[in-house]
Design an enzyme around this catalytic site. Structure first.
Site, mmCIF file in Angstrom:
data_model
loop_
_atom_site.group_PDB
_atom_site.id
_atom_site.type_symbol
_atom_site.label_atom_id
_atom_site.label_comp_id
_atom_site.label_asym_id
_atom_site.label_seq_id
_atom_site.Cartn_x
_atom_site.Cartn_y
_atom_site.Cartn_z
ATOM 1 N N ASP A 1 0.866 -1.187 0.000
ATOM 2 C CA ASP A 1 0.000 0.000 0.000
ATOM 3 C C ASP A 1 0.897 1.230 0.000
ATOM 4 O O ASP A 1 2.132 1.119 -0.005
ATOM 5 C CB ASP A 1 -0.898 -0.015 1.260
ATOM 6 C CG ASP A 1 -2.217 0.743 1.064
ATOM 7 O OD1 ASP A 1 -2.169 1.975 0.974
ATOM 8 O OD2 ASP A 1 -3.283 0.096 1.019
ATOM 9 N N VAL B 1 0.852 1.476 -6.792
ATOM 10 C CA VAL B 1 0.552 0.569 -7.910
ATOM 11 C C VAL B 1 0.688 1.231 -9.270
ATOM 12 O O VAL B 1 0.774 0.545 -10.290
ATOM 13 C CB VAL B 1 -0.859 -0.069 -7.773
ATOM 14 C CG1 VAL B 1 -0.937 -0.948 -6.542
ATOM 15 C CG2 VAL B 1 -1.960 0.994 -7.787
ATOM 16 N N TYR C 1 -14.057 5.983 -13.261
ATOM 17 C CA TYR C 1 -14.162 4.772 -12.440
ATOM 18 C C TYR C 1 -14.822 3.646 -13.241
ATOM 19 O O TYR C 1 -14.315 2.518 -13.278
ATOM 20 C CB TYR C 1 -14.960 5.080 -11.174
ATOM 21 C CG TYR C 1 -14.985 3.951 -10.169
ATOM 22 C CD1 TYR C 1 -13.903 3.717 -9.323
ATOM 23 C CD2 TYR C 1 -16.098 3.124 -10.052
ATOM 24 C CE1 TYR C 1 -13.930 2.683 -8.393
ATOM 25 C CE2 TYR C 1 -16.137 2.094 -9.132
ATOM 26 C CZ TYR C 1 -15.051 1.880 -8.295
ATOM 27 O OH TYR C 1 -15.081 0.851 -7.374
ATOM 28 N N LYS D 1 -12.925 0.168 -14.253
ATOM 29 C CA LYS D 1 -13.407 -1.119 -13.736
ATOM 30 C C LYS D 1 -13.851 -2.038 -14.868
ATOM 31 O O LYS D 1 -13.675 -3.255 -14.802
ATOM 32 C CB LYS D 1 -14.538 -0.897 -12.727
ATOM 33 C CG LYS D 1 -14.068 -0.231 -11.424
ATOM 34 C CD LYS D 1 -13.009 -1.068 -10.713
ATOM 35 C CE LYS D 1 -12.641 -0.520 -9.353
ATOM 36 N NZ LYS D 1 -11.542 -1.272 -8.712
ATOM 37 N N THR E 1 -16.319 -0.527 3.780
ATOM 38 C CA THR E 1 -14.900 -0.371 4.107
ATOM 39 C C THR E 1 -14.726 0.910 4.916
ATOM 40 O O THR E 1 -15.697 1.647 5.136
ATOM 41 C CB THR E 1 -14.081 -0.277 2.809
ATOM 42 O OG1 THR E 1 -14.606 0.816 2.052
ATOM 43 C CG2 THR E 1 -14.184 -1.538 1.997
#
Ligand SMILES: NC(=O)c1ccc[n+]([C@@H]2O[C@H](COP(=O)([O-])OP(=O)(O)OC[C@H]3O[C@@H](n4cnc5c(N)ncnc54)[C@H](O)[C@@H]3O)[C@@H](O)[C@H]2O)c1
Length: 250
Positions: A38, A65, A156, A160, A191
């Site tokens: 992370d 990433v 987004y 995805k 989350t």
């Protein structure tokens, strides 16, 4: 310790918080050696420490990433520490609510770099090690946002949807190497980020879910546990929707 992932070595991105942290805990409790990766180093170190205190085996690695050099270093560190790499879960991701006209070039590029290009970097860096290990499993976290559209969040949805099909392409390319690639499509999941939303927004997101609530992060991790275990040895190139029935009604 149960052992559904005994003998596996897993690199999990987004491992410091939310869904990724749940993946780290669940995978370690099932016997995997886990590298949690992370950019939130303090939180990530805590997750790894917690796993080790509970009798599991985990390390934390700093990995943006969107940076290929970070991926190269993280995969090398994982192999140095645990001897091999068999499992990759691309969980890290960000969200933006901008629409087709309101999205900025910078915002678009940042989201695509993390949510889409980051998944490609991860696969292309991990696969050579999986070949050396004699096979492996990759789970890419997509979303129900890949399966149907809503206004706004254009970058987004684009990223995805790309992750969905990139997973199938890689599944076909590496099937004969014993490397399985699948995507998971969570619906609204409680989350840390989601918990911080205002109550009325959480209610608005949970109400349309046929089961009437958000998923817990562990409920997504259990799907990944199956896909990364040998129980799923013939499962590749497919998608697992975990959304309380949300997408069944579209
Ligand atoms: N929560 C939901 O309702 C939901 C629904 C569908 C899909 N998802 C997807 O699930 C994944 C996890 O989401 P979450 O809700 O746990 O989010 P979260 O914000 O709680 O956690 C995401 C993690 O990714 C990390 N991250 C962000 N940018 C990064 C980068 N450049 N490099 C490495 N790590 C980075 C963050 O530091 C954080 O720890 C994401 O891909 C998200 O798009 C979430």
């Amino acid at each position: 310790m149960a052992g559904r992932l005994a003998g596996k070595v897993a690199l999990i991105t987004g491992g410091a918080a939310g869904m990724g942290a749940a993946f780290v805990r669940v995978f370690a409790s099932e016997g995997a050696k886990v590298a949690a990766a992370d950019i939130q180093d303090d939180l990530g170190l805590k997750v790894a420490e917690e796993v080790n205190r509970a009798g599991g085996e985990a390390i934390y690695l700093h990995l943006n990433v969107a940076e290929q050099r970070d991926w190269t270093a993280a995969v090398a560190q994982t192999v140095r520490r645990f001897g091999k790499l068999t499992t990759l879960c691309n969980v890290a991701g960000i969200y933006r609510t901008e629409g087709t006209e309101t999205e900025t070039i910078e915002g678009w590029q940042q989201l695509i770099a993390i949510n889409q290009t980051g998944v490609w970097f991860g696969m292309r860096t991990a696969i050579p090690e999986m070949k050396k290990a004699g096979g492996g499993a990759i789970v890419n976290i997509s979303s129900v946002a890949a399966l149907s559209a809503r206004p706004m969040a254009v970058a987004y949805h684009a990223a995805k949807a790309a992750v969905h099909l990139m997973s199938k392409v890689a599944a076909l390319e590496y099937a004969r190497d014993g490397i399985r690639v699948n995507s998971i499509h969570p619906g609204f999941t409680m989350t840390s980020t989601a918990s911080a939303l205002p109550e009325e927004m959480k209610k608005a997101l949970a109400d349309p879910v046929p089961m009437g609530r958000a998923a817990a992060p562990e409920e997504i991790a259990y799907g990944a546990l199956y896909l990364c275990s040998d129980e799923a040895a013939i499962v590749t190139g497919t998608e697992l929707v975990i959304d309380g029935g949300l997408s069944a009604r579209h």
